[in-house]
Design a protein around this motif. Structure first.
Motif, PDB file in Angstrom:
ATOM      1  N   PHE A 512       0.835  -1.199   0.000  1.00  0.00           N
ATOM      2  CA  PHE A 512       0.000   0.000   0.000  1.00  0.00           C
ATOM      3  C   PHE A 512       0.873   1.254   0.000  1.00  0.00           C
ATOM      4  O   PHE A 512       0.622   2.214  -0.754  1.00  0.00           O
ATOM      5  CB  PHE A 512      -0.911  -0.039   1.226  1.00  0.00           C
ATOM      6  CG  PHE A 512      -1.963   1.035   1.236  1.00  0.00           C
ATOM      7  CD1 PHE A 512      -2.648   1.383   0.092  1.00  0.00           C
ATOM      8  CD2 PHE A 512      -2.277   1.690   2.417  1.00  0.00           C
ATOM      9  CE1 PHE A 512      -3.627   2.372   0.108  1.00  0.00           C
ATOM     10  CE2 PHE A 512      -3.251   2.671   2.454  1.00  0.00           C
ATOM     11  CZ  PHE A 512      -3.923   3.015   1.288  1.00  0.00           C
ATOM     12  N   LEU A 513       1.913   1.269   0.829  1.00  0.00           N
ATOM     13  CA  LEU A 513       2.820   2.410   0.871  1.00  0.00           C
ATOM     14  C   LEU A 513       3.603   2.544  -0.429  1.00  0.00           C
ATOM     15  O   LEU A 513       3.869   3.675  -0.897  1.00  0.00           O
ATOM     16  CB  LEU A 513       3.784   2.261   2.048  1.00  0.00           C
ATOM     17  CG  LEU A 513       3.184   2.430   3.445  1.00  0.00           C
ATOM     18  CD1 LEU A 513       4.198   2.053   4.510  1.00  0.00           C
ATOM     19  CD2 LEU A 513       2.707   3.859   3.662  1.00  0.00           C
ATOM     20  N   ALA A 514       3.972   1.420  -1.034  1.00  0.00           N
ATOM     21  CA  ALA A 514       4.703   1.490  -2.286  1.00  0.00           C
ATOM     22  C   ALA A 514       3.845   2.067  -3.401  1.00  0.00           C
ATOM     23  O   ALA A 514       4.363   2.688  -4.333  1.00  0.00           O
ATOM     24  CB  ALA A 514       5.207   0.097  -2.678  1.00  0.00           C
ATOM     25  N   THR A 515       2.536   1.884  -3.311  1.00  0.00           N
ATOM     26  CA  THR A 515       1.647   2.370  -4.369  1.00  0.00           C
ATOM     27  C   THR A 515       1.291   3.834  -4.178  1.00  0.00           C
ATOM     28  O   THR A 515       1.315   4.623  -5.139  1.00  0.00           O
ATOM     29  CB  THR A 515       0.369   1.516  -4.404  1.00  0.00           C
ATOM     30  OG1 THR A 515       0.718   0.149  -4.585  1.00  0.00           O
ATOM     31  CG2 THR A 515      -0.541   1.955  -5.536  1.00  0.00           C
ATOM     32  N   TYR A 516       0.965   4.247  -2.949  1.00  0.00           N
ATOM     33  CA  TYR A 516       0.426   5.592  -2.724  1.00  0.00           C
ATOM     34  C   TYR A 516       1.346   6.501  -1.924  1.00  0.00           C
ATOM     35  O   TYR A 516       1.044   7.684  -1.753  1.00  0.00           O
ATOM     36  CB  TYR A 516      -0.929   5.491  -2.015  1.00  0.00           C
ATOM     37  CG  TYR A 516      -2.013   4.950  -2.905  1.00  0.00           C
ATOM     38  CD1 TYR A 516      -2.503   5.693  -3.963  1.00  0.00           C
ATOM     39  CD2 TYR A 516      -2.537   3.684  -2.687  1.00  0.00           C
ATOM     40  CE1 TYR A 516      -3.499   5.193  -4.780  1.00  0.00           C
ATOM     41  CE2 TYR A 516      -3.535   3.174  -3.502  1.00  0.00           C
ATOM     42  CZ  TYR A 516      -4.012   3.933  -4.550  1.00  0.00           C
ATOM     43  OH  TYR A 516      -4.995   3.441  -5.369  1.00  0.00           O
ATOM     44  N   GLY A 517       2.414   5.984  -1.375  1.00  0.00           N
ATOM     45  CA  GLY A 517       3.397   6.831  -0.706  1.00  0.00           C
ATOM     46  C   GLY A 517       2.856   7.565   0.512  1.00  0.00           C
ATOM     47  O   GLY A 517       2.259   6.977   1.414  1.00  0.00           O
ATOM     48  N   VAL A 518       3.059   8.884   0.555  1.00  0.00           N
ATOM     49  CA  VAL A 518       2.690   9.703   1.709  1.00  0.00           C
ATOM     50  C   VAL A 518       1.182   9.648   1.950  1.00  0.00           C
ATOM     51  O   VAL A 518       0.719   9.618   3.093  1.00  0.00           O
ATOM     52  CB  VAL A 518       3.169  11.147   1.500  1.00  0.00           C
ATOM     53  CG1 VAL A 518       2.731  12.030   2.653  1.00  0.00           C
ATOM     54  CG2 VAL A 518       4.683  11.183   1.353  1.00  0.00           C
ATOM     55  N   ALA A 519       0.392   9.665   0.878  1.00  0.00           N
ATOM     56  CA  ALA A 519      -1.056   9.607   1.049  1.00  0.00           C
ATOM     57  C   ALA A 519      -1.477   8.320   1.748  1.00  0.00           C
ATOM     58  O   ALA A 519      -2.378   8.320   2.591  1.00  0.00           O
ATOM     59  CB  ALA A 519      -1.742   9.724  -0.310  1.00  0.00           C
ATOM     60  N   ALA A 520      -0.830   7.219   1.413  1.00  0.00           N
ATOM     61  CA  ALA A 520      -1.140   5.948   2.076  1.00  0.00           C
ATOM     62  C   ALA A 520      -0.798   6.008   3.563  1.00  0.00           C
ATOM     63  O   ALA A 520      -1.530   5.486   4.406  1.00  0.00           O
ATOM     64  CB  ALA A 520      -0.382   4.811   1.403  1.00  0.00           C
ATOM     65  N   LYS A 521       0.333   6.667   3.883  1.00  0.00           N
ATOM     66  CA  LYS A 521       0.710   6.787   5.301  1.00  0.00           C
ATOM     67  C   LYS A 521      -0.336   7.594   6.074  1.00  0.00           C
ATOM     68  O   LYS A 521      -0.654   7.286   7.229  1.00  0.00           O
ATOM     69  CB  LYS A 521       2.086   7.435   5.409  1.00  0.00           C
ATOM     70  CG  LYS A 521       2.619   7.503   6.822  1.00  0.00           C
ATOM     71  CD  LYS A 521       4.040   8.036   6.859  1.00  0.00           C
ATOM     72  CE  LYS A 521       5.010   7.033   6.286  1.00  0.00           C
ATOM     73  NZ  LYS A 521       6.423   7.445   6.503  1.00  0.00           N
ATOM     74  N   ALA A 522      -0.893   8.639   5.428  1.00  0.00           N
ATOM     75  CA  ALA A 522      -1.934   9.419   6.089  1.00  0.00           C
ATOM     76  C   ALA A 522      -3.187   8.571   6.328  1.00  0.00           C
ATOM     77  O   ALA A 522      -3.824   8.645   7.379  1.00  0.00           O
ATOM     78  CB  ALA A 522      -2.274  10.647   5.248  1.00  0.00           C
ATOM     79  N   VAL A 523      -3.549   7.730   5.352  1.00  0.00           N
ATOM     80  CA  VAL A 523      -4.708   6.849   5.526  1.00  0.00           C
ATOM     81  C   VAL A 523      -4.455   5.842   6.642  1.00  0.00           C
ATOM     82  O   VAL A 523      -5.342   5.559   7.461  1.00  0.00           O
ATOM     83  CB  VAL A 523      -5.026   6.132   4.194  1.00  0.00           C
ATOM     84  CG1 VAL A 523      -6.092   5.058   4.406  1.00  0.00           C
ATOM     85  CG2 VAL A 523      -5.502   7.126   3.159  1.00  0.00           C
ATOM     86  N   LEU A 524      -3.248   5.318   6.696  1.00  0.00           N
ATOM     87  CA  LEU A 524      -2.926   4.349   7.747  1.00  0.00           C
ATOM     88  C   LEU A 524      -2.997   4.991   9.130  1.00  0.00           C
ATOM     89  O   LEU A 524      -3.454   4.354  10.096  1.00  0.00           O
ATOM     90  CB  LEU A 524      -1.541   3.756   7.498  1.00  0.00           C
ATOM     91  CG  LEU A 524      -1.399   2.871   6.250  1.00  0.00           C
ATOM     92  CD1 LEU A 524       0.057   2.461   6.052  1.00  0.00           C
ATOM     93  CD2 LEU A 524      -2.280   1.638   6.366  1.00  0.00           C
ATOM     94  N   ARG A 525      -2.522   6.225   9.262  1.00  0.00           N
ATOM     95  CA  ARG A 525      -2.636   6.907  10.557  1.00  0.00           C
ATOM     96  C   ARG A 525      -4.095   7.114  10.924  1.00  0.00           C
ATOM     97  O   ARG A 525      -4.481   6.975  12.087  1.00  0.00           O
ATOM     98  CB  ARG A 525      -1.887   8.247  10.512  1.00  0.00           C
ATOM     99  CG  ARG A 525      -0.378   8.128  10.581  1.00  0.00           C
ATOM    100  CD  ARG A 525       0.257   9.456  10.950  1.00  0.00           C
ATOM    101  NE  ARG A 525       0.002  10.465   9.938  1.00  0.00           N
ATOM    102  CZ  ARG A 525       0.815  10.713   8.925  1.00  0.00           C
ATOM    103  NH1 ARG A 525       1.933  10.014   8.780  1.00  0.00           N
ATOM    104  NH2 ARG A 525       0.521  11.649   8.040  1.00  0.00           N
ATOM    105  N   ARG A 526      -4.875   7.481   9.932  1.00  0.00           N
ATOM    106  CA  ARG A 526      -6.309   7.676  10.197  1.00  0.00           C
ATOM    107  C   ARG A 526      -6.956   6.369  10.654  1.00  0.00           C
ATOM    108  O   ARG A 526      -7.809   6.368  11.549  1.00  0.00           O
ATOM    109  CB  ARG A 526      -6.983   8.183   8.910  1.00  0.00           C
ATOM    110  CG  ARG A 526      -8.481   8.365   9.013  1.00  0.00           C
ATOM    111  CD  ARG A 526      -8.846   9.542   9.924  1.00  0.00           C
ATOM    112  NE  ARG A 526     -10.273   9.718   9.962  1.00  0.00           N
ATOM    113  CZ  ARG A 526     -10.985  10.351   9.040  1.00  0.00           C
ATOM    114  NH1 ARG A 526     -10.366  10.856   7.971  1.00  0.00           N
ATOM    115  NH2 ARG A 526     -12.280  10.490   9.161  1.00  0.00           N
ATOM    116  N   ALA A 527      -6.559   5.257  10.027  1.00  0.00           N
ATOM    117  CA  ALA A 527      -7.175   3.967  10.329  1.00  0.00           C
ATOM    118  C   ALA A 527      -6.729   3.394  11.664  1.00  0.00           C
ATOM    119  O   ALA A 527      -7.525   2.770  12.371  1.00  0.00           O
ATOM    120  CB  ALA A 527      -6.871   2.960   9.209  1.00  0.00           C
ATOM    121  N   THR A 528      -5.459   3.610  12.020  1.00  0.00           N
ATOM    122  CA  THR A 528      -4.929   2.957  13.218  1.00  0.00           C
ATOM    123  C   THR A 528      -4.888   3.858  14.447  1.00  0.00           C
ATOM    124  O   THR A 528      -4.740   3.338  15.568  1.00  0.00           O
ATOM    125  CB  THR A 528      -3.511   2.421  12.946  1.00  0.00           C
ATOM    126  OG1 THR A 528      -2.682   3.504  12.523  1.00  0.00           O
ATOM    127  CG2 THR A 528      -3.540   1.341  11.881  1.00  0.00           C
TER     128      THR A 528
END
Length: 572
Positions: A512-528
């Protein structure tokens, strides 16, 4: 010998009887051989007188009679001897038979003793084997108990570490909240002083009123990207508090539920049409279904085994459905995301459509079964097989349209929260896929495990890519699923949301991080971080469902620590 004794006795009796019968008789009636010694002496003293008597006819008769008696006596003794010999022979035969019987009894006794010894030896060996087996069982039981004790100790240690991490995290959040409150208070105090100072200066200088303060822009909902290169910013504000999802989400969900009902009806009608023993497809249908179920249960983490399993499923199921012939069906009612305008292109083998429906049923079941394992490698292999089959042009409609809509229909039915469906778990159980979940702990735990497996399988399917082929389900749908769960209001959350989210995130964070980069990290923070923090802490008197919600949220909350320890991935 007894015979001789008997003969002597008989002779004596005969002589006595003759002597006694002749004592009172005349001399002419007496036998010379039976006379007493006195008479013999008298006869010798009277030699001349007796010699005359021998010459008389009477004497001759006496002699002849004496000879006859002697002959009779000899015959009698001979017969006695023969009888004695016969009795001796019979006695010897009886002795021989007795000896043979004794020998037979001895041999039988010897054989019986050997048999008893053999039985005793076999019994000893059997008891020794039983004792050895029992010792082995006790040894294995002891080893198993030790392993279980070690496992319990490890689990207890992990629970203690998790509790410690949660306590640390809670303390950190409390400190951060206190610091934020303190900073906010200081800012408010500074703003108040600045405002008072500004008002004082304004009064003194009779200046114009202060400029208006610009309002902050409204919070934007999480956006679903259409491509990895375009990522929408992730807001930090809370999502909308509306329980109902948007109209377009509900509309799409209804279409897939209608498709699922059509699939179920088709499956029943197809089996009923080919259940007759003489039907040429009956045995083919049964064999293909059984082989598919068996092969799906043989998936391992070995890539070579997975390749063999894919080949077996192709050869024993899908290729058979193509080569077997059979009736055709218009496939357009079973497609939602694709359109076919040509009637000829819409013709699809009924048997192949039936096998797709069964494959999706077995796939979801196997996802649920493998969800109990510590890692998701087998779920990943299952999704690899599914993606490979869906992207095979031989099994597409006219080689261009995939049958993934049938799988999505199944997922809309069993796991609607993947697609943003919300509702009340008490009044809308069917709409949330809870209508078949019984109100007991075991069934509820099995349901939560199934939700985790479906989330993990769906994530692996969307991340699966092949050279020069698009994915079976775009990865943007994975982004959409995560974001829709994150946008669920706190009052609409229930444990299945967090179990599905854990399945989506746990083993797919690197891709997921390899595909979307920083945006994916923001989603992961929101989710966790943000989503679990919206769940209130459990309190005494709170319903059990809310208690389970907090436990499920904790599983998502610890994911960043797991990623940090396992993959050295830091999303903070």
């Amino acid at each position: 010998m007894p015979a001789a004794s008997g003969a002597s006795s008989a002779t004596m009796n005969t002589r006595n009887s003759f002597s006694s019968s002749w004592l009172g008789s005349s001399p002419s009636r007496q036998s010379p051989v039976r006379q007493s010694p006195q008479r013999n002496a008298l006869r010798s003293s009277r030699g001349s007188l007796l010699s005359d008597s021998y010459e008389s006819p009477t004497r001759k008769l006496q002699l002849e009679f004496t000879n006859i008696l002697s002959h009779s006596d000899r015959e009698f003794h001979k017969k006695l001897d023969q009888d004695a010999a016969e009795r001796a022979r019979l006695h010897e035969e009886q002795l021989a038979r007795a000896a043979r019987e004794h020998q037979r009894v001895l041999e039988d006794a010897t054989r019986e003793m050997e048999r008893i010894k053999l039985e005793d030896e076999n019994e000893r060996l059997r008891k020794a084997a039983v004792q050895e087996t029992e010792l082995q069982r006790l040894k294995e039981q002891k080893m198993r108990e030790q392993a279980e004790a070690q496992q319990r100790q490890l689990e207890a240690k992990l629970r203690e570490e998790q509790v410690a991490r949660e306590a640390t995290e809670k303390q950190r959040r409390i400190q951060e909240a206190a610091e934020r409150a303190k900073a906010q208070k200081e800012q408010e105090e500074a703003a108040r002083r600045a405002k008072e100072e500004q008002e004082r200066r304004a009064r003194e200088a009779a200046a114009a009123p202060p400029p208006p303060v610009a309002k902050p822009p409204p919070a934007q909902a999480l956006a679903t990207p259409s491509a990895p290169a375009v990522a929408a910013p992730i807001p930090t504000s809370a999502p909308s508090t509306s329980l109902a999802p948007s109209a377009d989400i509900v509309e799409v969900h209804k279409k897939y539920l209608t498709l699922h009902r059509s699939m179920k009806q088709f499956r029943k009608q197809f089996l009923a049409a080919h259940k007759h023993p003489t039907d040429p497809l009956k045995n083919i249908i049964g064999e293909a279904r059984r082989n598919m179920n068996k092969r799906m249960g043989q998936i391992t983490v070995d890539i070579e085994d997975s390749k063999k399993t894919i080949k077996s499923i192709r050869a024993e199921c899908f290729d058979v459905a193509i080569s077997a012939g059979g009736p055709m069906i218009d496939v357009r009612p079973y497609l939602i995301s694709h359109q076919i305008t040509n009637d000829a292109d819409a013709q699809y083998p009924e048997l192949l459509l039936y096998l797709w429906i069964m494959f999706e049923k077995y796939l979801v079941k196997q996802w649920s079964h493998e969800a109990s394992k510590e890692d998701g490698r087998i779920i990943t292999q299952l999704s690899l097989i599914a993606a490979s089959l869906y992207l095979d042009t031989k099994y597409m409609s006219k080689g261009t349209v995939t049958m993934t809509d049938t799988l999505l229909a199944k997922l809309h039915r069993v796991c609607p929260m993947l697609f943003g469906i919300r509702g009340n778990t008490k009044t809308d159980r069917a709409g949330l896929g809870l209508d078949k979940v019984q109100p007991n702990e075991a069934d509820h735990n099995a349901y939560l495990q199934r939700m985790f497996g479906v989330g993990a399988g769906y994530a692996a399917l969307t991340h699966r890519k092949f050279a020069q082929k698009p994915p079976a389900i775009p990865i943007s749908e994975y982004w959409r699923a995560v974001v829709l769960i994150c946008n669920t209001p706190a009052e609409a959350l229930y444990p299945a949301h967090f179990m599905t989210l854990q399945g989506l995130l746990r083993d797919n964070v690197r891709k997921f991080l390899a595909t979307y980069g920083v945006a994916a990290k923001a989603v992961l923070r929101r989710a966790t971080f943000d989503l679990p923090n919206r769940v209130p802490e459990p309190r005494a008197g709170v319903k059990e469902e809310r208690q389970g919600l907090h436990a499920a949220a904790s599983l998502v909350r610890v994911l960043p620590d797991v990623w940090q320890a396992k993959d050295n991935i830091n999303i903070r």
